[in-house]
Write a protein that holds these residues in place. Structure first.
Motif, PDB file in Angstrom:
ATOM      1  N   ILE A  39       8.499 -21.290  90.365  1.00 55.65           N
ATOM      2  CA  ILE A  39       9.382 -21.819  91.399  1.00 55.65           C
ATOM      3  C   ILE A  39       8.515 -22.598  92.379  1.00 55.65           C
ATOM      4  N   ALA A  40       8.823 -23.882  92.565  1.00 49.11           N
ATOM      5  CA  ALA A  40       7.977 -24.754  93.389  1.00 49.11           C
ATOM      6  C   ALA A  40       8.856 -25.679  94.218  1.00 49.11           C
ATOM      7  N   PRO A  41       9.374 -25.193  95.360  1.00 47.65           N
ATOM      8  CA  PRO A  41      10.193 -26.063  96.211  1.00 47.65           C
ATOM      9  C   PRO A  41       9.370 -27.257  96.695  1.00 47.65           C
ATOM     10  N   PRO A  42       9.921 -28.466  96.626  1.00 44.50           N
ATOM     11  CA  PRO A  42       9.167 -29.640  97.078  1.00 44.50           C
ATOM     12  C   PRO A  42       9.017 -29.649  98.591  1.00 44.50           C
ATOM     13  N   SER A  43       7.929 -30.236  99.060  1.00 46.02           N
ATOM     14  CA  SER A  43       7.693 -30.370 100.490  1.00 46.02           C
ATOM     15  C   SER A  43       6.893 -31.636 100.727  1.00 46.02           C
ATOM     16  N   ARG A  44       6.984 -32.164 101.947  1.00 46.26           N
ATOM     17  CA  ARG A  44       6.205 -33.346 102.342  1.00 46.26           C
ATOM     18  C   ARG A  44       6.315 -34.444 101.296  1.00 46.26           C
ATOM     19  N   ILE A  45       7.535 -34.709 100.861  1.00 46.45           N
ATOM     20  CA  ILE A  45       7.754 -35.621  99.742  1.00 46.45           C
ATOM     21  C   ILE A  45       7.361 -37.055 100.076  1.00 46.45           C
ATOM     22  N   GLN A  46       7.153 -37.347 101.368  1.00 40.41           N
ATOM     23  CA  GLN A  46       6.728 -38.695 101.747  1.00 40.41           C
ATOM     24  C   GLN A  46       5.224 -38.895 101.577  1.00 40.41           C
ATOM     25  N   VAL A  47       4.485 -37.818 101.362  1.00 37.82           N
ATOM     26  CA  VAL A  47       3.033 -37.924 101.190  1.00 37.82           C
ATOM     27  C   VAL A  47       2.741 -38.216  99.722  1.00 37.82           C
TER      28      VAL A  47
ATOM     29  N   ASP B 157       2.362 -37.166  93.434  1.00 38.52           N
ATOM     30  CA  ASP B 157       1.490 -37.126  92.260  1.00 38.52           C
ATOM     31  C   ASP B 157       1.498 -35.744  91.605  1.00 38.52           C
ATOM     32  N   VAL B 158       1.436 -34.687  92.431  1.00 38.66           N
ATOM     33  CA  VAL B 158       1.447 -33.327  91.892  1.00 38.66           C
ATOM     34  C   VAL B 158       2.754 -33.057  91.145  1.00 38.66           C
ATOM     35  N   ARG B 159       3.850 -33.486  91.726  1.00 45.69           N
ATOM     36  CA  ARG B 159       5.148 -33.244  91.078  1.00 45.69           C
ATOM     37  C   ARG B 159       5.213 -33.934  89.722  1.00 45.69           C
ATOM     38  N   ARG B 160       4.772 -35.184  89.651  1.00 40.17           N
ATOM     39  CA  ARG B 160       4.790 -35.900  88.374  1.00 40.17           C
ATOM     40  C   ARG B 160       3.879 -35.220  87.351  1.00 40.17           C
TER      41      ARG B 160
ATOM     42  N   GLY C  74       5.453 -17.317  89.340  1.00 39.96           N
ATOM     43  CA  GLY C  74       4.718 -17.915  90.442  1.00 39.96           C
ATOM     44  C   GLY C  74       5.720 -18.522  91.399  1.00 39.96           C
ATOM     45  N   VAL C  75       5.512 -18.317  92.689  1.00 38.83           N
ATOM     46  CA  VAL C  75       6.369 -18.909  93.719  1.00 38.83           C
ATOM     47  C   VAL C  75       5.453 -19.586  94.724  1.00 38.83           C
ATOM     48  N   ASP C  76       5.469 -20.894  94.743  1.00 38.36           N
ATOM     49  CA  ASP C  76       4.554 -21.659  95.593  1.00 38.36           C
ATOM     50  C   ASP C  76       5.263 -22.913  96.085  1.00 38.36           C
ATOM     51  N   ARG C  77       5.015 -23.277  97.321  1.00 40.28           N
ATOM     52  CA  ARG C  77       5.431 -24.603  97.766  1.00 40.28           C
ATOM     53  C   ARG C  77       4.683 -25.641  96.938  1.00 40.28           C
ATOM     54  N   LEU C  78       5.355 -26.737  96.600  1.00 40.25           N
ATOM     55  CA  LEU C  78       4.747 -27.766  95.763  1.00 40.25           C
ATOM     56  C   LEU C  78       3.634 -28.463  96.543  1.00 40.25           C
ATOM     57  N   ASP C  79       2.395 -28.106  96.219  1.00 40.92           N
ATOM     58  CA  ASP C  79       1.257 -28.563  97.007  1.00 40.92           C
ATOM     59  C   ASP C  79       0.010 -28.542  96.132  1.00 40.92           C
ATOM     60  N   TYR C  80      -0.859 -29.527  96.316  1.00 40.28           N
ATOM     61  CA  TYR C  80      -2.068 -29.592  95.484  1.00 40.28           C
ATOM     62  C   TYR C  80      -3.021 -28.439  95.745  1.00 40.28           C
ATOM     63  N   SER C  81      -2.912 -27.769  96.880  1.00 35.58           N
ATOM     64  CA  SER C  81      -3.803 -26.644  97.157  1.00 35.58           C
ATOM     65  C   SER C  81      -3.447 -25.399  96.350  1.00 35.58           C
ATOM     66  N   LYS C  82      -2.246 -25.358  95.771  1.00 36.78           N
ATOM     67  CA  LYS C  82      -1.770 -24.149  95.092  1.00 36.78           C
ATOM     68  C   LYS C  82      -2.292 -24.014  93.663  1.00 36.78           C
ATOM     69  N   GLY C  83      -2.952 -25.043  93.147  1.00 40.11           N
ATOM     70  CA  GLY C  83      -3.534 -24.933  91.814  1.00 40.11           C
ATOM     71  C   GLY C  83      -2.518 -24.842  90.697  1.00 40.11           C
ATOM     72  N   LEU C  84      -1.358 -25.490  90.861  1.00 32.46           N
ATOM     73  CA  LEU C  84      -0.314 -25.362  89.844  1.00 32.46           C
ATOM     74  C   LEU C  84      -0.667 -26.064  88.526  1.00 32.46           C
TER      75      LEU C  84
ATOM     76  N   TYR D  87      10.287 -24.325  84.868  1.00 34.61           N
ATOM     77  CA  TYR D  87       9.755 -24.975  86.069  1.00 34.61           C
ATOM     78  C   TYR D  87      10.935 -25.397  86.939  1.00 34.61           C
ATOM     79  N   VAL D  88      11.026 -24.822  88.158  1.00 34.07           N
ATOM     80  CA  VAL D  88      12.199 -24.991  89.015  1.00 34.07           C
ATOM     81  C   VAL D  88      11.761 -25.524  90.376  1.00 34.07           C
ATOM     82  N   ASN D  89      12.274 -26.690  90.771  1.00 32.74           N
ATOM     83  CA  ASN D  89      12.004 -27.267  92.096  1.00 32.74           C
ATOM     84  C   ASN D  89      13.155 -26.932  93.028  1.00 32.74           C
ATOM     85  N   ASP D  90      13.222 -25.701  93.488  1.00 37.85           N
ATOM     86  CA  ASP D  90      14.333 -25.290  94.343  1.00 37.85           C
ATOM     87  C   ASP D  90      13.887 -24.122  95.206  1.00 37.85           C
TER      88      ASP D  90
END
Length: 475
Positions: A290-298, A303-306, A254-264, A329-332
């Motif tokens: 693979i889940a590169p982090p985004s919008r880390i200030q939100v 919460d999703v990352r944790r 799976g390759v997705d931006r780290l986001d709650y909409s992606k259903g990870l 699980y890779v944040n890159d």
């Protein structure tokens, strides 16, 4: 990519610009860059920098026939525009997450001010024969701002994320103003027929009769470029090294931006259900996410990352063996050729968002496959791509048992069936690649009368699968 007729510049406007030479990891940036290939063009967007005074600097760069205009934004307005209204109001609302909407009037006002800055910067650079193409939810008011400045060029808008139904949209206090801003475009495009229907329904509910045309224009990818990348030396090295690390097991990716909409989180739990199922393939697959982090200030993204870190640790702790870790699980982020190699190594592509406008990664996974031994795509029914990619294994991401069963079905699918499904999917991707998407939108925009005077233009455009025009009234 085919050549376009010379009818003035294409002027694209988006929140950010994909500059030549920058590493892109797929998705929207790659699609927009490919859509401009070969045409005289201007691309305007935020520079990534904050203005230090009242003046908003505009840097220009050139590459071939494309001019890039990069606008600094005032720090006082940026947070409200981007983190506040765009990504804590519009993003969750348009992905059907009313519970996450955090509306503040001052953020909406900052969003409007930043759109005016974009409009003022663009208006000074426009030529009479330019065609303006505005992209995505950050810039919905831009056309109205341009009209207020006296700009008469054709202006089209494309919404890359879902368009929610009227009852969801109504949760936004300024929903009517947003609809009226969308209606200012000569052509408004959506990913799917369902999104188009939601928009038209909202216009009718609110009695908005003054608007341009709208249509469904599902976005494609540069199929041949990705297929070529998957055969490149860089991709072959990435594929070889990844396969060598699997100790004889097969790969799901799976390759997705780290986001709650992606259903990870739901996907991780579904994979655990697969491990617990007793299926023949349980224990024979490694799942790489693979889940590169985004919008880390939100906060919601934090919460999703944790949650994912906790789930990965829990699942691996329960099911790992000395020589095998079930979930990697890779944040890159990775360059596109490396991702193509990873996709080619994967027997299963797991693309299971809870809601997605299109999901270009699903298409990129298919384009990267080997024709001799293609993998199987497991795809959420709530991704816009599911409307086109009907030969994929379509699943409900809220049903972990069904996703687990699809994983097992994909793992055991015979070669002949995999090839037949893949060939049908690739024919559809080639028939609606990014070049077709861009040309179809721009030709439609340039062919129609401009939105002026009274009365609405009432033809809606169906997507390429039907090719039909309907008589209904017209992200």
């Amino acid at each position: 990519m085919h050549e376009r007729a010379e009818t003035g510049r294409i002027v694209q406007v988006s929140n950010r610009v994909a500059l030549p030479g920058e590493t892109q990891t797929g998705g929207l940036a790659v699609a927009l860059a490919a859509a401009m290939d070969g045409a005289p063009a201007l691309w305007l967007g935020w520079s990534g920098r904050m203005a230090s005074d009242a003046r908003l600097p505009l840097e220009t760069l050139h590459s071939g026939r494309i001019e890039y205009a990069l606008l600094d934004l005032p720090a006082d307005d940026f947070d409200g525009y981007y983190h506040g209204f765009a990504n804590r109001v519009l993003w969750p609302l348009f992905h059907y997450r009313i519970d996450l909407v955090d509306y503040h009037r001052e953020h909406h006002e900052a969003w409007l001010r930043v759109n005016r800055y974009f409009a003022e910067a663009l208006a000074r650079r426009l030529r009479a024969d330019d065609t303006v193409w505005v992209h995505d939810y950050h810039l919905i008011p831009l056309a109205r701002c341009l009209r207020e400045l006296g700009v008469s060029n054709r202006i089209g808008f494309f919404l890359h994320i879902p368009m929610p139904p009227p009852d969801v949209l109504r949760a936004l206090p300024v929903h009517r103003d947003l609809l009226e801003a969308l209606a200012c475009h000569d052509l408004t495009g959506f990913q799917t027929r369902a999104d188009l229907d939601n928009y038209q329904h909202a216009l009718r509910q609110h009695g908005i009769t003054r608007h341009g045309r709208s249509g469904a224009f599902p976005i494609g990818i540069d199929v041949e470029a990705i297929a070529a990348q998957a055969r490149s030396a860089e991709a072959e090295r990435a594929e070889h090294d990844l396969r060598a690390s699997l100790s004889g097991r097969r790969l799901a990716i799976g390759v997705d931006r780290l986001d709650y909409s992606k259903g990870l989180p739901e996907r991780f739990r579904s994979f655990e259900r697969h491990l617990e199922s007793g299926a023949a393939s349980a224990g024979q697959l490694t799942y790489l996410q693979i889940a590169p982090p985004s919008r880390i200030q939100v906060p919601e993204y934090q919460d999703v990352r944790r949650e994912l870190e906790g789930l990965a640790g829990h699942i691996n702790g329960r099911h790992a063996k000395p020589d095998w870790t079930p979930i990697r699980y890779v944040n890159d982020s990775f360059p596109q050729p490396v991702l193509a190699g990873f996709h080619r190594a994967a027997a299963i592509g797991l693309i299971t968002p809870l809601r997605d406008g299109m999901n270009l990664v699903a298409k990129e996974y298919l384009a990267a496959q080997s024709p001799a031994d293609p993998g199987v795509l497991v795809l959420s029914r709530f991704a816009g791509a599911a409307e086109e990619l009907v030969e994929a294994l379509i699943v409900n991401p809220h049903d972990p048992d069904a996703v687990a069963e699809a994983i097992d079905l994909a793992a055991g699918m015979p070669l002949r069936e995999r090839q037949e499904r893949w060939r049908a999917l690739m024919a559809r991707l080639r028939g609606n690649d990014v070049g077709h998407w861009a040309r179809r939108f721009l030709e439609t925009l340039r062919a129609e009368p401009r939105l002026r005077g009274g009365g609405a233009m009432t033809t809606a455009l169906a997507g390429p699968r039907s090719g039909a025009l309907t008589g209904d009234s017209l992200r």
